[in-house]
Design a protein around this motif. Structure first.
Motif, PDB file in Angstrom:
ATOM      1  N   ARG A   1     -14.169  -8.506  -8.242  1.00 43.70           N
ATOM      2  CA  ARG A   1     -13.580  -9.846  -8.096  1.00 43.70           C
ATOM      3  C   ARG A   1     -13.312 -10.442  -9.477  1.00 43.70           C
ATOM      4  N   ARG A   2     -14.203 -10.217 -10.418  1.00 39.97           N
ATOM      5  CA  ARG A   2     -13.975 -10.674 -11.788  1.00 39.97           C
ATOM      6  C   ARG A   2     -12.777  -9.960 -12.415  1.00 39.97           C
ATOM      7  N   MET A   3     -12.637  -8.668 -12.108  1.00 41.61           N
ATOM      8  CA  MET A   3     -11.599  -7.850 -12.739  1.00 41.61           C
ATOM      9  C   MET A   3     -10.327  -7.752 -11.907  1.00 41.61           C
ATOM     10  N   ASN A   4     -10.383  -8.259 -10.677  1.00 43.94           N
ATOM     11  CA  ASN A   4      -9.230  -8.222  -9.779  1.00 43.94           C
ATOM     12  C   ASN A   4      -8.793  -6.785  -9.494  1.00 43.94           C
ATOM     13  N   VAL A   5      -9.751  -5.963  -9.077  1.00 46.43           N
ATOM     14  CA  VAL A   5      -9.470  -4.580  -8.667  1.00 46.43           C
ATOM     15  C   VAL A   5      -9.509  -4.534  -7.143  1.00 46.43           C
ATOM     16  N   ARG A   6      -8.361  -4.264  -6.532  1.00 50.65           N
ATOM     17  CA  ARG A   6      -8.264  -4.315  -5.082  1.00 50.65           C
ATOM     18  C   ARG A   6      -7.652  -3.030  -4.522  1.00 50.65           C
ATOM     19  N   PHE A   7      -7.782  -2.878  -3.213  1.00 54.44           N
ATOM     20  CA  PHE A   7      -7.141  -1.741  -2.560  1.00 54.44           C
ATOM     21  C   PHE A   7      -6.330  -2.227  -1.368  1.00 54.44           C
ATOM     22  N   LYS A   8      -5.308  -1.458  -1.048  1.00 46.91           N
ATOM     23  CA  LYS A   8      -4.424  -1.766   0.076  1.00 46.91           C
ATOM     24  C   LYS A   8      -4.857  -0.938   1.277  1.00 46.91           C
ATOM     25  N   PRO A   9      -5.346  -1.571   2.342  1.00 42.69           N
ATOM     26  CA  PRO A   9      -5.778  -0.822   3.524  1.00 42.69           C
ATOM     27  C   PRO A   9      -4.643   0.028   4.092  1.00 42.69           C
ATOM     28  N   GLY A  10      -4.990   1.221   4.534  1.00 43.35           N
ATOM     29  CA  GLY A  10      -3.984   2.128   5.075  1.00 43.35           C
ATOM     30  C   GLY A  10      -3.333   1.613   6.336  1.00 43.35           C
ATOM     31  N   THR A  11      -4.046   0.752   7.073  1.00 47.86           N
ATOM     32  CA  THR A  11      -3.514   0.211   8.322  1.00 47.86           C
ATOM     33  C   THR A  11      -2.755  -1.095   8.103  1.00 47.86           C
ATOM     34  N   GLY A  12      -2.598  -1.473   6.841  1.00 47.99           N
ATOM     35  CA  GLY A  12      -1.935  -2.736   6.546  1.00 47.99           C
ATOM     36  C   GLY A  12      -2.942  -3.861   6.415  1.00 47.99           C
ATOM     37  N   GLY A  13      -2.466  -5.069   6.443  1.00 50.41           N
ATOM     38  CA  GLY A  13      -3.350  -6.208   6.285  1.00 50.41           C
ATOM     39  C   GLY A  13      -3.488  -6.619   4.835  1.00 50.41           C
ATOM     40  N   LYS A  14      -4.308  -7.639   4.584  1.00 49.01           N
ATOM     41  CA  LYS A  14      -4.428  -8.186   3.239  1.00 49.01           C
ATOM     42  C   LYS A  14      -5.212  -7.261   2.320  1.00 49.01           C
TER      43      LYS A  14
END
Length: 421
Positions: free
Chosen positions: A360-373
């Protein structure tokens, strides 16, 4: 960093978790600033809607050839108030962001409550403690006899805590690094060679700032920090990036020298290799799916334990209590090896889960394979392993009555020798 909404909705839980770590937090100020921030945002949005309405009225009046001076004056008042709100919001959000950085990660429910090392829980022990019919020496005496580590010349050149590794000692150090990296690659880690300095944003991303500034060496002219562990640059490798769910877990292994001021560390526990200002370490870092992060923690611990077993070093695994755990971790295991010459346990690895605190500090995210946020990944790291105390235990546990040291078989392909004398 904890999510602001989570803090707002779970004040008592955050208070309890912070207190369990022995950390005082100003949650009242956070809540008050957040309420003021939300109130200003609501007022600003209403005024911006009013501004659009008044602007349309001005246009209509002008098209009809009517006097629009009062409407224009009304719009100027609204514009001035919007500018004032934006300035207040910037100041409040700056203060709020600073306070949020002081809130620690919360202990996982499985972590035992405690205030001191005595409250840590031993969960596993492996190997038999060496028994000999001769007095066992500490590693600093054996190192001097075998001419493999020179503490006094290191102190002359750089200061205490900066030893020279010489001859077979230097080879042993390099052999262990290569051995650890090869084993990590065999377990699915991608080797990465990171910088050994980082900027302030990176140090803040992993939680070194604000928390451990006094423990880090700094290159003040260039505003850089010497890394205390490869965790810092490697975890920042994906900062401000989005990965796909199918890429997870992402696993890196990195060798670096590490630099720690160890401010306030004095006494018998700092002798020899027990506590250095510069030391070598192989770090294991994982970016994982939130649903699997605690299983990944157990496998990370197994990866580190595997190395100790191959070296034949007796060790124990401790589940750290709330008060003996760091600012950023939710759950942490320490691995300690037995050093026969000192008759004591020495920490050689910490394996930790941070959940989304660092990402959260570094803003490292992943995109779910089924879509969504987008979701924040969970980050983990562990020493695989830190060399100084491994070397200390290896020397002490494998000494002979003549003062020689038998090199573990696992290292023979790397050292090209079997005995240090």
């Amino acid at each position: 960093m904890l999510d602001l909404r989570f803090i707002r909705d779970n004040i008592e839980l955050v208070k309890k978790g912070s207190a369990a770590k022995g950390i005082a937090v100003d949650l009242e100020s956070i809540v008050a600033l957040d309420e003021r921030r939300r109130s200003l945002i609501q007022e600003g949005e209403a005024l911006k809607a009013k501004k659009n309405t008044v602007s349309a009225e001005v246009g209509q009046l002008k098209r009809k050839g009517l006097d629009a001076s009062q409407a224009i004056a009304d719009m100027d008042v609204v514009k001035n108030r919007i500018q004032a709100i934006d300035a207040d919001l910037h100041e409040i959000e700056t203060k709020l962001d600073g306070l949020l950085l002081t809130v620690p990660n919360l202990p996982h429910p499985s972590v035992p409550y405690g205030k001191a090392p005595a409250d840590n829980k031993e969960v596993f022990q492996w190997g038999e403690l060496p028994k000999t019919d001769f007095p066992m020496k500490a590693h600093w005496d054996l190192a001097e006899k075998c001419h493999i580590i020179d503490f006094s010349r290191g102190a002359k050149v750089a200061g205490a805590g900066f030893p020279f590794f010489v001859g077979k000692g230097a080879t042993l150090e390099r052999a262990l690094i290569n051995f650890f990296l090869e084993e990590a690659r065999g377990r699915g880690y991608v080797e990465i060679a990171p910088p050994i300095v980082v900027n302030e944003v990176s140090a803040r991303g992993t939680g070194q700032i604000p928390d451990k500034e006094d423990l880090m060496y700094t290159a003040e002219r260039d505003k850089l920090y010497m890394i205390p562990t490869a965790e810092v640059p490697v975890t920042n490798f994906l900062r401000d990036e989005i990965v796909s769910e199918k890429e997870l877990p992402i696993k890196f292994a990195a060798y670096t020298p590490c630099f720690r001021r160890e401010a306030g560390s004095y006494g018998k526990d700092v002798r020899g290799l027990n506590r250095l200002h510069q030391f070598d370490k192989v770090e294991l870092v994982k970016f994982v799916h939130p649903a699997t992060s605690y299983d990944e923690l157990e496998s990370l611990r197994d990866d580190a334990e595997h190395l100790l077993q191959l070296l034949g070093l007796p060790y124990r695994s401790l589940l750290m209590c709330t008060g003996d755990m760091g600012f950023t971790q939710t759950k942490k295991y320490d691995l300690e090896v037995w050093a026969s010459g000192q008759q004591k346990w020495l920490e050689v690895s910490s394996c930790s889960n941070f959940e989304a605190f660092q990402s959260r500090r570094m803003n490292v995210r992943f995109k779910p394979g089924t879509g969504g946020k987008l979701e924040f990944v969970h980050t983990l790291n562990g020493s695989g392993l830190a060399l100084p105390r491994v070397v200390a235990a290896l020397i002490e546990n494998n000494q002979t009555p003549e003062g020689k040291v038998i090199v573990p078989k696992a290292l023979h392909p790397y050292t090209k020798f079997e005995v240090i004398d």
